[in-house]
Design a protein around this motif. Structure first.
Motif, mmCIF file in Angstrom:
data_model
loop_
_atom_site.group_PDB
_atom_site.id
_atom_site.type_symbol
_atom_site.label_atom_id
_atom_site.label_comp_id
_atom_site.label_asym_id
_atom_site.label_seq_id
_atom_site.Cartn_x
_atom_site.Cartn_y
_atom_site.Cartn_z
ATOM 1 N N SER A 28 0.684 -1.321 -0.092
ATOM 2 C CA SER A 28 0.026 0.015 0.003
ATOM 3 C C SER A 28 0.983 1.165 0.004
ATOM 4 C CB SER A 28 -1.095 0.204 1.160
ATOM 5 O OG SER A 28 -0.224 0.230 2.341
ATOM 6 N N THR A 29 2.020 1.146 0.928
ATOM 7 C CA THR A 29 2.899 2.321 0.481
ATOM 8 C C THR A 29 3.317 2.506 -0.743
ATOM 9 O OG1 THR A 29 4.679 1.293 1.683
ATOM 10 C CG2 THR A 29 3.296 2.575 3.175
ATOM 11 N N ALA A 30 4.088 1.531 -1.316
ATOM 12 C CA ALA A 30 4.546 1.734 -2.546
ATOM 13 C C ALA A 30 3.680 2.158 -3.747
ATOM 14 C CB ALA A 30 4.968 0.152 -3.174
ATOM 15 N N PHE A 31 2.334 1.791 -3.509
ATOM 16 C CA PHE A 31 1.324 2.211 -4.378
ATOM 17 C C PHE A 31 0.917 3.849 -4.381
ATOM 18 C CE2 PHE A 31 -2.257 1.480 -7.162
ATOM 19 C CZ PHE A 31 -3.151 2.618 -6.720
ATOM 20 N N ALA A 32 1.296 4.271 -3.208
ATOM 21 C CA ALA A 32 1.154 5.791 -2.828
ATOM 22 C C ALA A 32 2.290 6.551 -3.372
ATOM 23 C CB ALA A 32 0.860 6.037 -1.435
ATOM 24 N N HIS A 33 3.324 5.955 -3.796
ATOM 25 C CA HIS A 33 4.456 6.691 -4.587
ATOM 26 C C HIS A 33 4.176 7.264 -5.830
ATOM 27 C CE1 HIS A 33 6.807 4.814 -1.501
ATOM 28 N NE2 HIS A 33 7.715 5.449 -1.707
ATOM 29 N N ALA A 34 4.629 8.666 -6.310
ATOM 30 C CA ALA A 34 4.157 9.126 -7.521
ATOM 31 C C ALA A 34 5.278 8.401 -8.413
ATOM 32 C CB ALA A 34 4.109 10.464 -7.308
ATOM 33 N N THR A 82 1.449 13.307 -2.077
ATOM 34 C CA THR A 82 0.816 13.836 -1.087
ATOM 35 C C THR A 82 0.854 13.089 0.367
ATOM 36 O OG1 THR A 82 -1.274 12.826 -1.558
ATOM 37 C CG2 THR A 82 -0.978 14.930 -2.271
ATOM 38 N N ASP A 83 1.156 11.785 0.336
ATOM 39 C CA ASP A 83 1.804 11.010 1.468
ATOM 40 C C ASP A 83 3.108 11.267 1.923
ATOM 41 O OD1 ASP A 83 3.376 9.747 -0.302
ATOM 42 O OD2 ASP A 83 2.660 7.714 0.071
ATOM 43 N N GLY A 84 3.824 12.314 1.381
ATOM 44 C CA GLY A 84 5.336 12.684 1.714
ATOM 45 C C GLY A 84 6.448 11.940 1.151
ATOM 46 N N HIS A 85 5.937 10.598 0.380
ATOM 47 C CA HIS A 85 6.982 9.714 -0.098
ATOM 48 C C HIS A 85 7.488 10.405 -1.476
ATOM 49 C CE1 HIS A 85 4.971 6.292 1.757
ATOM 50 N NE2 HIS A 85 6.092 6.873 2.718
ATOM 51 N N ARG A 86 8.799 10.396 -1.504
ATOM 52 C CA ARG A 86 9.699 11.146 -2.491
ATOM 53 C C ARG A 86 10.199 9.815 -3.530
ATOM 54 N NH1 ARG A 86 14.215 15.408 -2.313
ATOM 55 N NH2 ARG A 86 15.888 14.374 -3.697
HETATM 56 CU CU LIG Z 1 4.236 6.565 -0.887
#
Ligand SMILES: [Cu+2]
Length: 125
Positions: free
Chosen positions: A25-31, A111-115
């Motif tokens: 789920s965190t990987a999915f949120a990366h742009a 938007t989740d802060g991941h770069r």
């Molecule tokens: Cu992310």
């Protein structure tokens, strides 16, 4: 690799499952980059801007595109902008570019802060 020893409690395998789900789920949120104009490794007439499409909306304060010429000098003095209608799109306005090879460097903060970041090149005829 053998992840689960059958002699261990089932609790351990469900912990693995939960960790895998969280990673997914965190990987999915990366742009991530979907496409760009100019596209990577293409030869084009001098473009008016670089446009990059991402998988996720971007945080405008921390996301940017810069363009370097073949000598590594900044080729676009203007600041890049996240599109006001679609935050998954970022633009870098360009001055009139001369013939040559250019390197695009992008940083995308979701938007989740991941770069995420990347580079690609194109050539102006
Ligand atoms: Cu992310």
């Amino acid at each position: 690799m053998k992840l689960i020893n059958l002699s261990r409690p089932a609790r351990l395998s469900s912990a693995f499952g939960a960790a895998a789900l969280m990673l997914a789920s965190t990987a999915f949120a990366h742009a991530h980059l979907v496409s760009s104009e100019p596209a990577a490794n293409t030869e084009v007439a001098a473009p008016a801007e670089v446009t990059i499409h991402f998988t996720e909306p971007l945080e405008p304060a921390f996301s940017k595109i810069v363009l370097d010429d073949a000598k590594g000098k900044t080729a676009a003095p203007a600041a890049s902008q996240v599109d006001k209608q679609d935050a998954r799109v970022m633009h870098l306005p360009l001055p009139q570019l001369g013939a040559g090879r250019y390197a695009v460097h992008w940083i995308a903060v979701a938007t989740d802060g991941h770069r995420t970041q990347g580079d690609f090149a194109f050539t102006v005829k």
